[in-house]
Scaffold this motif. Sequence first.
Motif, PDB file in Angstrom:
ATOM      1  N   SER A 184       2.214  -5.982  -5.309  1.00 43.28           N
ATOM      2  CA  SER A 184       0.955  -5.287  -5.813  1.00 43.28           C
ATOM      3  C   SER A 184       0.695  -5.880  -7.237  1.00 43.28           C
ATOM      4  O   SER A 184      -0.260  -5.939  -7.431  1.00 43.28           O
ATOM      5  CB  SER A 184       1.068  -3.771  -5.650  1.00 43.28           C
ATOM      6  OG  SER A 184       1.365  -3.384  -4.208  1.00 43.28           O
ATOM      7  N   ILE A 185       1.582  -5.767  -7.963  1.00 42.90           N
ATOM      8  CA  ILE A 185       1.517  -5.966  -9.397  1.00 42.90           C
ATOM      9  C   ILE A 185       1.119  -7.443  -9.547  1.00 42.90           C
ATOM     10  O   ILE A 185       0.201  -7.640 -10.718  1.00 42.90           O
ATOM     11  CB  ILE A 185       2.919  -5.606 -10.081  1.00 42.90           C
ATOM     12  CG1 ILE A 185       3.122  -4.219 -10.191  1.00 42.90           C
ATOM     13  CG2 ILE A 185       2.788  -6.077 -11.739  1.00 42.90           C
ATOM     14  CD1 ILE A 185       4.528  -3.937 -10.574  1.00 42.90           C
ATOM     15  N   SER A 186       1.622  -8.253  -8.745  1.00 35.69           N
ATOM     16  CA  SER A 186       1.377  -9.761  -8.940  1.00 35.69           C
ATOM     17  C   SER A 186      -0.190  -9.899  -8.705  1.00 35.69           C
ATOM     18  O   SER A 186      -0.683 -10.943  -8.956  1.00 35.69           O
ATOM     19  CB  SER A 186       2.204 -10.731  -8.059  1.00 35.69           C
ATOM     20  OG  SER A 186       1.988 -10.440  -6.543  1.00 35.69           O
ATOM     21  N   ARG A 187      -0.647  -8.963  -7.897  1.00 29.94           N
ATOM     22  CA  ARG A 187      -2.272  -9.263  -7.514  1.00 29.94           C
ATOM     23  C   ARG A 187      -2.957  -8.334  -8.272  1.00 29.94           C
ATOM     24  O   ARG A 187      -4.254  -8.187  -8.456  1.00 29.94           O
ATOM     25  CB  ARG A 187      -2.468  -8.526  -6.097  1.00 29.94           C
ATOM     26  CG  ARG A 187      -1.765  -9.411  -5.026  1.00 29.94           C
ATOM     27  CD  ARG A 187      -2.266  -9.237  -3.514  1.00 29.94           C
ATOM     28  NE  ARG A 187      -2.473  -7.644  -3.133  1.00 29.94           N
ATOM     29  CZ  ARG A 187      -1.531  -7.080  -2.684  1.00 29.94           C
ATOM     30  NH1 ARG A 187      -0.524  -7.796  -2.012  1.00 29.94           N
ATOM     31  NH2 ARG A 187      -1.721  -5.983  -2.266  1.00 29.94           N
ATOM     32  N   GLY A 188      -2.481  -7.909  -9.721  1.00 29.69           N
ATOM     33  CA  GLY A 188      -3.135  -7.276 -10.560  1.00 29.69           C
ATOM     34  C   GLY A 188      -3.408  -5.760 -10.456  1.00 29.69           C
ATOM     35  O   GLY A 188      -4.369  -4.973 -10.746  1.00 29.69           O
ATOM     36  N   ALA A 189      -2.570  -5.017  -9.421  1.00 33.24           N
ATOM     37  CA  ALA A 189      -3.050  -3.665  -9.108  1.00 33.24           C
ATOM     38  C   ALA A 189      -2.252  -2.751 -10.223  1.00 33.24           C
ATOM     39  O   ALA A 189      -1.218  -2.376 -10.293  1.00 33.24           O
ATOM     40  CB  ALA A 189      -2.358  -3.329  -7.650  1.00 33.24           C
ATOM     41  N   ASN A 229      10.120   0.763  -4.005  1.00 37.61           N
ATOM     42  CA  ASN A 229       9.866  -0.088  -2.854  1.00 37.61           C
ATOM     43  C   ASN A 229       9.654  -1.531  -3.368  1.00 37.61           C
ATOM     44  O   ASN A 229       9.135  -1.854  -4.442  1.00 37.61           O
ATOM     45  CB  ASN A 229       8.221   0.482  -2.583  1.00 37.61           C
ATOM     46  CG  ASN A 229       7.588  -0.184  -1.392  1.00 37.61           C
ATOM     47  OD1 ASN A 229       7.932  -1.457  -1.319  1.00 37.61           O
ATOM     48  ND2 ASN A 229       6.676   0.540  -0.801  1.00 37.61           N
ATOM     49  N   PRO A 230      10.356  -2.553  -2.516  1.00 37.70           N
ATOM     50  CA  PRO A 230      10.308  -3.843  -2.925  1.00 37.70           C
ATOM     51  C   PRO A 230       9.015  -4.699  -3.026  1.00 37.70           C
ATOM     52  O   PRO A 230       9.145  -5.517  -3.811  1.00 37.70           O
ATOM     53  CB  PRO A 230      11.200  -4.428  -1.840  1.00 37.70           C
ATOM     54  CG  PRO A 230      11.441  -3.502  -0.768  1.00 37.70           C
ATOM     55  CD  PRO A 230      11.102  -2.246  -1.295  1.00 37.70           C
ATOM     56  N   PHE A 248      10.163  -0.097 -16.083  1.00 39.23           N
ATOM     57  CA  PHE A 248       9.337  -0.759 -16.886  1.00 39.23           C
ATOM     58  C   PHE A 248       9.767  -2.255 -16.949  1.00 39.23           C
ATOM     59  O   PHE A 248       8.559  -3.072 -16.957  1.00 39.23           O
ATOM     60  CB  PHE A 248       8.818  -0.286 -18.223  1.00 39.23           C
ATOM     61  CG  PHE A 248       7.715   0.826 -18.199  1.00 39.23           C
ATOM     62  CD1 PHE A 248       6.331   0.248 -17.619  1.00 39.23           C
ATOM     63  CD2 PHE A 248       7.882   2.097 -18.774  1.00 39.23           C
ATOM     64  CE1 PHE A 248       5.347   1.259 -17.934  1.00 39.23           C
ATOM     65  CE2 PHE A 248       6.882   2.750 -18.618  1.00 39.23           C
ATOM     66  CZ  PHE A 248       5.424   2.584 -18.379  1.00 39.23           C
ATOM     67  N   ALA A 249      10.889  -2.525 -16.924  1.00 34.51           N
ATOM     68  CA  ALA A 249      11.306  -3.719 -17.421  1.00 34.51           C
ATOM     69  C   ALA A 249      10.935  -4.803 -16.415  1.00 34.51           C
ATOM     70  O   ALA A 249      10.167  -5.906 -16.471  1.00 34.51           O
ATOM     71  CB  ALA A 249      12.984  -3.749 -17.360  1.00 34.51           C
ATOM     72  N   PRO A 250      11.420  -4.457 -14.841  1.00 33.05           N
ATOM     73  CA  PRO A 250      10.865  -5.381 -13.990  1.00 33.05           C
ATOM     74  C   PRO A 250       9.153  -5.694 -13.790  1.00 33.05           C
ATOM     75  O   PRO A 250       8.618  -6.691 -13.476  1.00 33.05           O
ATOM     76  CB  PRO A 250      11.333  -4.938 -12.716  1.00 33.05           C
ATOM     77  CG  PRO A 250      11.811  -3.471 -12.918  1.00 33.05           C
ATOM     78  CD  PRO A 250      11.897  -3.361 -14.218  1.00 33.05           C
ATOM     79  N   GLY A 293       0.893  -1.363  -0.068  1.00 37.91           N
ATOM     80  CA  GLY A 293       0.065  -0.135  -0.177  1.00 37.91           C
ATOM     81  C   GLY A 293       0.883   1.327   0.005  1.00 37.91           C
ATOM     82  O   GLY A 293       0.638   2.100  -0.688  1.00 37.91           O
ATOM     83  N   GLY A 294       1.719   1.286   0.631  1.00 35.02           N
ATOM     84  CA  GLY A 294       2.851   2.293   0.838  1.00 35.02           C
ATOM     85  C   GLY A 294       3.405   2.584  -0.761  1.00 35.02           C
ATOM     86  O   GLY A 294       3.607   3.844  -0.898  1.00 35.02           O
ATOM     87  N   GLY A 295       3.841   1.607  -1.152  1.00 31.86           N
ATOM     88  CA  GLY A 295       4.354   1.797  -2.593  1.00 31.86           C
ATOM     89  C   GLY A 295       3.444   2.484  -3.633  1.00 31.86           C
ATOM     90  O   GLY A 295       3.538   3.261  -4.481  1.00 31.86           O
TER      91      GLY A 295
END
Length: 826
Positions: free
Chosen positions: A460-465, A454-455, A487-489, A424-426
């Motif tokens: 969050s991206i893996s959860r589709g955010a 933010n590591p 954008f790469a990672p 959430g912080g990221g």
Amino acid sequence: MLNGLAWLTSNLCQDSPLVLIVDDLHWADEASLRFLSFLLPHQQGLPLMLLTATRPAEATASKLVNALITDPSCQLLQPAPLTSRASAALVGSVFGEEPAPSFAQACHDATGGNPLLLVELARAVKAQGGRPKAARSNEVAAIGASAVVRRVALELGRLSSQQKRLAEALSVLGPQADVQTVAALTGLTREQAREGLATLQSASLAEVSEPGASQHGVYRLTHPLVRAAVYDQMPAGQRISAHRKTAQLLMARRAPAQDVAAHLLRLPPGGDADAVAVLRQAAADAFSKGMGEAALPYLRRALAEPPSDETLLPVLLEAGSAALQTNLVEATHNLKAAFDHSEDVQTRASLASGLGLALMWIGSVNEAITVLNTALRELPSTDNDLRRALEATLLDVPFVAVGQQHLFSSLPRLRALPAAQTPGGGLLDCMIGAAAAHIGDPSGLPYLRRGLSNPRLLESISRGALLAVSGPFALVAHNPDEAIKVFAPVMNQARSTGSIAMLCVCYMYRGMAWLRKGELAEAESDLKESLRLQSIAHVSVGNPSLAGFLVEALVEQGRLSDAEAVLRDLKSLGDYESSGTLYYMLQGEARLLSAQGKHEESLKAALSAGARYTEHAGINPAFVAWRSQAALSLHALGRTVEANTYARAECELARTWGAAFSLGRALRIAGRVAPGKDGLILLEESVDVLRSAEVPLEYAYALVEFGAAMRRARSRSKSRERLNEGLAVALQCGAKPLAELAQTELETAGSHVRKPKTIPGMTALTLTPSEKRVAMLAAKGLANREIAQQLFITTKTVEVHLSNVYRKLQVNTRRDLKTRLVEHEG
């Protein structure tokens, strides 16, 4: 998975030419259609034919089917009906004798020359003991074009009750119709079932999947129309009973959940907990194979059962997640029901973030705000991470909805929060930075970079955010190079989770970054990849942005007809008047109209883009440079005072934001529309700002404009120096119109135009990461096809990248590439 299947197909083509044949394309599942769509661009250069058949009336039943048959590489064949002579030959083959001309003509007229109906009509007459004589011609019209149904009804009437039960069992079982299951469903012994199925084969009603393997083969009715005819004549209660018994048989055998679920879908709701469990498992299996759209029908049916109170919430959550991929309205309905059903404040808060975004996407902005604020009020003050995620989602509202700028008033309070290395912080840091960038405030850049470092952001991206993409997107407006690396990672994470929607957005915004840099081929490649992925994933939220960026990339290359076609095609896909990013499409349209010399229309489009951007609290010209575009049109129309006003205003905004490419552009256009010495001063400043900014195309524009202005000021020697330099960079970027302008100016300045030398140390020589990877592999001796397979791109994309590499490194063959590449890297 799609890449793997595409390259498996490519590998098969290496041994010999390959044909992939798909009958009844309109009945194919979404995942298979998506693969076929994905395969099309990989087909270029391969000895591969994709041969499909579909019913004309159902040719556009699916967006993916329509995309396949309207693809430019598709040759559409529409066979005409059989001629009277051919119809007579086909009818004769059924009877084993030549039909009377009047009988053959009657068959042709009754069926319209459709081969399937002709055969079934002839069989129906033959089954009644008739022969193809003139005296039977009148009977043909009575049977008519509904020959299949009539023939099936006739055959069923001739069967024993036991054989009829077998035919009905086949219509219910579908692909599960092995002898053991058929016998269990009908109550017959296996031997009785086998004998009865042999009779159905003799009557041309059934066939076995493996001829000669009737001991173990799977039986089926001879055609889907035959199956439909048998199935439809069964009483409704009998059909329901048969599906229920089949489902019980398959569950007892622990058959795959999707096989059982196929029958549960045919049953009326009954509050059966076991049915809900099977349907959820079938949906989970579909999800695990990357087929979210296939999971949705199972979950709809599970909700209709309905689930128990204990199970309702997880089923609603699963249905909401599945619907997010294909049906946002349904997704919001399910997620809202889950939100209302849940009594746990953490669960409600977690739901609210995704629900809020979905509601915004379908235009229910006020409801989205209500849901988000409700969840925020309920959360205990100690739950900082969920609170940050909800606040981040609220900050996204002004980007997509008009009249919600007041939500940015929370920015001072949110900036004062302590840093949090949490998901959430990221998200919140990224949105604070994006909101600040939107209004042209550079003080948000530290938050943006903190969020991107933010590591937990990738979690969050893996959860589709999708909010996570706002970080690199906002960074594009300040430093395209830095954004491209970020954008790469993000894209790697999206690939690992199979999130096509996330990849669509990433390709689109990375394409915007390449466009800002002036890497036109790279920009076009990314933007077209986004467009292709959107077409196979039913994602259209970003179409206005995508249209604007792609049109700009094509206009810069001088491909105005291509740009016009892109704009026309994307406009035809929907009404974007309520879209929050319509200003990008309007900006692209303004650029195209200006290049076509339609300055009045261009001015109107630019001002419309500015009005829409302002409605969304947008100020930053690094995102939407509508003022400078309006200034160019006004200048062309002779309205110099107004042009100066707009251009100067953009200069001030660009100075505040501080991005070199947007300031350099604003100064260049201000210099172009300003008179005399003032214009020269502004153009020289533009060149100075852009010289080390790693944005070669904008630098080339500044050089050419400055050189042209110096020529007009009679400083020809210095003007030729600038024009030659600008020409070299324009050619490196592939900006044909700009290069032609530079050549024209050089000729006017009295210079004999030669092929320009690349200037040592020029940023235009820099290879993009994609170009560098392709060049390194080519230098190692890999063929284009091998490079494409290794990098998960098409062979055509490899060709484009190598063409750019040859241009930038000034080589003509692969033999020279390795040496020149080593020199360049040194």
